[in-house]
Motif scaffolding. Structure first.
Motif, short mmCIF file in Angstrom:
data_model
loop_
_atom_site.label_atom_id
_atom_site.label_comp_id
_atom_site.label_asym_id
_atom_site.label_seq_id
_atom_site.Cartn_x
_atom_site.Cartn_y
_atom_site.Cartn_z
N ARG A 157 1.08 -1.45 -0.05
CA ARG A 157 0.32 -0.11 -0.17
C ARG A 157 0.45 1.01 0.08
O ARG A 157 2.10 1.36 0.70
N ALA A 158 0.41 2.15 -0.98
CA ALA A 158 1.34 3.08 -1.41
C ALA A 158 1.25 4.60 -0.67
O ALA A 158 -0.16 4.67 0.36
N PHE A 159 2.25 5.42 0.20
CA PHE A 159 1.83 6.51 0.90
C PHE A 159 3.01 7.42 0.49
O PHE A 159 4.05 7.35 0.02
N THR A 160 2.53 9.18 0.91
CA THR A 160 3.39 9.53 0.32
C THR A 160 2.96 11.20 1.30
O THR A 160 2.47 10.64 2.61
N ALA A 161 3.98 12.39 1.33
CA ALA A 161 4.05 13.14 2.25
C ALA A 161 2.72 13.99 2.50
O ALA A 161 1.95 14.32 3.27
N ILE A 162 2.35 13.96 1.09
CA ILE A 162 1.07 14.96 0.70
C ILE A 162 -0.40 13.42 1.71
O ILE A 162 -0.74 14.21 2.08
N ASP A 163 -0.14 12.71 1.07
CA ASP A 163 -1.38 11.62 2.08
C ASP A 163 -0.86 11.76 3.25
O ASP A 163 -1.90 11.57 4.44
N ILE A 164 0.49 12.14 4.08
CA ILE A 164 0.36 12.34 5.74
C ILE A 164 -0.64 13.61 6.07
O ILE A 164 -0.79 13.73 7.14
N LYS A 165 -0.15 14.72 5.31
CA LYS A 165 -0.74 15.59 5.27
C LYS A 165 -1.84 15.79 5.75
O LYS A 165 -2.55 16.37 6.67
N ARG A 166 -3.10 15.26 4.47
CA ARG A 166 -4.03 15.16 4.89
C ARG A 166 -4.74 14.18 5.38
O ARG A 166 -5.53 14.57 6.48
#
Length: 266
Positions: A157-166
């Motif tokens: 499952r993917a994640f990015t810093a933008i996903d964390i911010k949201r």
């Protein structure tokens, strides 16, 4: 008043000014004064300073202030700390780490928050969840914005810093700077860098207003293959910039794992 009285027309003005200047300089460089300045400005960390064999003077003050400002602006954040596992799988596990992330530093093209860090020559080849990363894939990662570079948990499952911010309800209006760097697991300040480094390379963003650091692990060193998974990080510096705390998500485990650390002092 002292200056006026001492520099009357019939006095040796030049000689008096030299004397006053010398006296003022002695007072301004006095060790007692700068010990007080350290306590006033840096407070609780003063007893932890690695200056046991050296006095607290203007030079140590400037070094410490430089490190503090670099951390609070995201230019250079170097933390030594501990990750503590929670939940059924990792409860009670403790892992020391060294975190280094940087925003672009003026005049140094080799250190940039936009850059995809690849460590030193001994760290390659690079891996992600037991899959090798080709040069083509690394170039694609490098071309992305740091907060859009994806990491993947153990289940793909993917994640990015933008996903964390949201997901962590960060203020979308806060201005952030891009950062990138690495986390060396099992390391502390006294462990030299070598070919067997267990390194997770990270990219993301830093908000100086919130002192908040959001990172996604994108790849690991060759030595870490098969034993180090990628994670995402929501971390925050204290107001003085000398301590850090936060959480990691693991395999989408509701941010239960804890991170604590302290700024590495000069």
């Amino acid at each position: 008043k002292l200056l006026v009285l001492e520099c009357l027309p019939w006095q040796d003005v030049a000689g008096k000014m030299v004397l006053l200047s010398h006296t003022w300089r002695e007072q301004s460089m006095a060790q007692r004064l700068w010990a007080m300045k350290h306590a006033e400005h840096f407070g609780r960390i003063v007893p932890q300073l690695p200056y046991k064999d050296r006095p607290l003077d203007v030079h140590s003050f400037r070094k410490l202030r430089k490190v503090q400002l670099a951390a609070l602006t995201g230019e250079n954040i170097e933390i030594q700390g501990v990750w503590t596992g929670r939940g059924h799988t990792y409860e009670g596990e403790i892992e020391p780490f060294r975190l280094v992330v940087r925003h672009s530093l003026a005049g140094d093209a080799g250190i940039s928050g936009d850059r995809l860090w690849r460590g030193n020559a001994a760290d390659g080849p690079f891996w992600r969840n037991n899959e090798p990363l080709s040069s083509k894939h690394l170039r694609a990662l490098a071309a992305m914005r740091p907060d859009e570079r994806p990491g993947y948990d153990d289940f793909g499952r993917a994640f990015t810093a933008i996903d964390i911010k949201r997901s962590r309800l960060c203020d979308p209006q806060q201005k952030c700077v891009f950062v990138s760097g690495f986390i060396q697991w099992g390391a502390n300040r006294n462990v030299p860098e070598g070919p067997e480094r267990f390194v997770e390379f990270v990219s993301g963003c830093f908000s100086a207003t919130e002192r908040r650091l959001l990172l996604a692990g994108t790849h690991v060193s060759n030595a870490a293959r098969g034993s180090l998974g990628l994670d995402c990080y929501d971390l925050q510096l204290t107001e003085d910039g000398f301590r850090l705390q936060g959480a990691t998500n693991g395999n989408f485990e509701n941010w239960i794992h804890q991170v604590q650390g302290e700024l590495m002092l000069p």
